[in-house]
Design an enzyme around this catalytic site. Sequence first.
Site, PDB file in Angstrom:
ATOM      1  CE1 TYR A  13      37.029  43.238  43.049  1.00 14.64           C
ATOM      2  CE2 TYR A  13      37.973  42.328  45.127  1.00 14.64           C
ATOM      3  CZ  TYR A  13      38.023  42.775  43.763  1.00 14.64           C
ATOM      4  OH  TYR A  13      39.148  42.871  43.093  1.00 14.64           O
ATOM      5  CG  HIS A  26      39.387  47.742  40.350  1.00 18.13           C
ATOM      6  ND1 HIS A  26      40.151  46.594  40.950  1.00 18.13           N
ATOM      7  CD2 HIS A  26      38.145  47.417  40.107  1.00 18.13           C
ATOM      8  CE1 HIS A  26      39.368  45.616  40.950  1.00 18.13           C
ATOM      9  NE2 HIS A  26      38.167  45.817  40.699  1.00 18.13           N
ATOM     10  CG  HIS A  84      39.681  45.650  44.689  1.00 20.49           C
ATOM     11  ND1 HIS A  84      40.693  45.347  43.974  1.00 20.49           N
ATOM     12  CD2 HIS A  84      40.038  45.133  46.096  1.00 20.49           C
ATOM     13  CE1 HIS A  84      41.440  44.615  44.752  1.00 20.49           C
ATOM     14  NE2 HIS A  84      41.000  44.391  45.933  1.00 20.49           N
ATOM     15  CG  HIS A  93      42.939  45.339  36.286  1.00 22.93           C
ATOM     16  ND1 HIS A  93      43.323  46.187  37.043  1.00 22.93           N
ATOM     17  CD2 HIS A  93      42.223  44.181  36.818  1.00 22.93           C
ATOM     18  CE1 HIS A  93      42.862  45.922  38.253  1.00 22.93           C
ATOM     19  NE2 HIS A  93      42.542  44.844  38.098  1.00 22.93           N
ATOM     20  CG  HIS A 145      45.359  42.018  41.019  1.00 24.75           C
ATOM     21  ND1 HIS A 145      44.456  41.118  41.765  1.00 24.75           N
ATOM     22  CD2 HIS A 145      44.412  42.772  40.297  1.00 24.75           C
ATOM     23  CE1 HIS A 145      43.346  41.704  41.830  1.00 24.75           C
ATOM     24  NE2 HIS A 145      43.198  42.723  41.017  1.00 24.75           N
ATOM     25  CG  MET A 159      42.009  40.124  38.360  1.00 21.44           C
ATOM     26  SD  MET A 159      40.822  41.320  38.714  1.00 21.44           S
ATOM     27  CE  MET A 159      39.633  40.761  40.051  1.00 21.44           C
TER      28      MET A 159
END
Length: 822
Positions: free
Chosen positions: A222, A255, A324, A405, A407, A480
């Site tokens: 990140y 993202h 990310h 959103h 994963h 997430m």
Amino acid sequence: MQRAIYFAFLYLFGTSIGNPNAVPQHVSPSKPTPTEIFGNSWQLDSDGSYWLFWKTNATYITFETHVKTKGYVGFGLSSNGKMFPSDVVVGWVDSNGTAHFKDCHTEGHYAPTIDVSQDWMLLQGLEDNFGTVLKFVRKLDTCDDKDYQITDNTIKVIYSYHPDDPASFDTLPWHGANRRGAKSLMLLSAVKANDYQLPPDAEQFDILHNNFHVPANTDTTYQCTIFKVPEKPSKRHMIRFEPIITRGNEDVVHHFVVYSCPTATDDDEGSVFNCYGVKPKKFEKCNDVMLAWAVGGVGYDFPHNVGFSLNAPGDPRYLLLETHFTNPTLKSGIVDSSGFRITVTPTLRQYDAGMLEIGAMVNNLQFIPPYEKGFVSKSHCHEDCIKMAVGNQTNSLKVFGVLLHAHLLGAKLTARHFRGDRELEPFSKDDNYDFDYQDFRAMKQEREIKYGDSLAMDCTYDSSSRTKPTVGGLPTTSEMCLAFLFYYPKVNVTFCLSQPNYDQLSSVPWHAVKQLNTWDWKDKSVRDNFNEIVDNSTYNYICYGLDKSANIHFKQGNFHLPEPTKYAPPPRQCPSIVDSSGLRITATHTKRQHDAGILQTSAKVNQLQFVPPYEKDFLSRHSCSQQCLQEALVTNQNSMKAFATLLHSHLLGTSIVARHIRGDVELEPLAQDLSYDFDYQDNRMFPKEREIKYGNSLTIDCHYDSTGRTKPTLGGLSTAEEMCLAFIYYYPKTEISNCQSLPLYDQLGSNPGHNVDMMYSWNWQNQDVKAKFQDIMNKTNLYHECDSHTHPDSPYYQQNVFRVPEPQVKYTPPPGQCPGSQ
């Protein structure tokens, strides 16, 4: 021919192809010109040979495909991107200029079937300098079970094409491995102007990484960079943002999130740091989310009355770009300059936009057990947060866009909306969530959040392939559960998140999670217990935001998840099938000599009846035993006089024979149909009565053609399953009404159901497997039931196990009475 069609459609599916519009710095292949203005367009393949244009209204969707071929074109819709089950159309324009077009569907790895109801309607078919153009329309919901219902879900568009026209729909040649694919799309998301035209006074600036070297020693990075907003003499409205992805890094950039950063200065411009590592203390207030984008998304255009405020007093002068990067193969040498291109205008719009983040706090208190096909993780934005955001009962927020959103485990995501004790229509719901395709959904109608409302985020995960728990976290292998809501007018709350406390396990949530990690998750009772703990847990919520003076607005508390009346979507507007069919029965008070009865002799209708695939003439044999008929007739002085029968099987049936056996001698069949037709079944009156004596037995032979199927067919109630039945009318009536049997496949094991499961997984294209199964069928014992009320409590009920009797003397029909030739 069947094999040719199978190969033609087997490759209708493939991996998702990147959208060139999401990478604006690339030069896209030449784009064809549609026959009219469409709101949406997409290049489906990588080399620009297949383009899709579409537009929608409240009830219909119109597609137009432009394909670089003078042969046939395939197009379809699927929930999973695979060849079946899918809703497909095939069309081409022949050398005479005549368009051919059919609405089809697929059910397996075999030939597609032309739909009985042709609901995709061809509007235009032509060939031009680009290739073949097909324009066609259909209802969003055709009410045809063979058609895919088009909703707000992510939909996999599947496509194929071939350089040549086929001779007919029955002879489609295989298109080749490189002329097919699939792409996730949100077909009903309101227009996002892929073919965007800048207004005359538009200004643009980019916020991009500067040749950032993606680390090769970790799969998740990140990276944060500080940017300064270009100074302008007056307020601007941001009206569009779009991703700029470095060529070749489409699979690495997962993202972006852009935050306003009120504490940055000119000296910080260009600062680069690990977002969740050692973050400089001065950037701790950079939490006000402005923009978000995830893999697969394209540019987003704000509604005509809304813009994101920049360059006004109190507006962000500095932005923090969080990126990310995912590098699962630890590849070295990845250099990235991706980011956003932002379009602003000095022509101000009516409202300032804001973004509200809702969902689960990103930490390991979000806990997903393994071995679960559909585990639901819930989070809630408490009504006190909404009250703090909205301010008073006269105010409200208007939501106009949503980004969901999760994963890798995400399967279904829903952003929910509550008012009091009632759930309203969700802001967004996606039952086909695709990790590789995440985009803002431009809502067709604004949704109002009122003072005192509450919001929730439900994420359904498929963890069936994992053996250890998955927790919330930053890597893509963690999870997430978030939704980003675009709304207006802007308020001072940026995020509203929650987490479970697991207070039945510990007063310290982190200690509870440590305990959960030691549990035996293979044990379903353990997983059920965890679900109960989550359902009864209290939750901790946090809402946070900054005002234009960088003052923090914060609220926190504990609560139980509300249980409002759940939202019920409106019923489908399908014309219902109204039926008043039945039987007309005629009776007389003039009594006749005998009371009639019906004896059902058959395969018991369940999944132990097993028909293998790829068989032209498979025989399924079932018997009504001597013992059952002796029970019916009581003594050898009695007999039944059969006078009619009804033979019955389903779609695979080709012939049925009701055989009659007396001792070791097979008599003339009670009935036989060597050209059975599923669509024509009727009672057959015997030319003369047939006597069934004490000690006789009956055998029902059903022959099936399963060459069109690639998987076994089991017995069952649906027409796609099979039956093998004979209903025999006779007199005088006895106490027995059912005489049924089923093979046990006992050479494989003692549990017939397990035996069927085992056989179902066999490779039925292998000749040795077929020979093995035939040997099993020749040696198997049959389970037999004989009863009057199909219930074990009946005094006439009996069951036993036996082998199918084979008479020593088989029936030989008499020779034909045709005069011989002279």
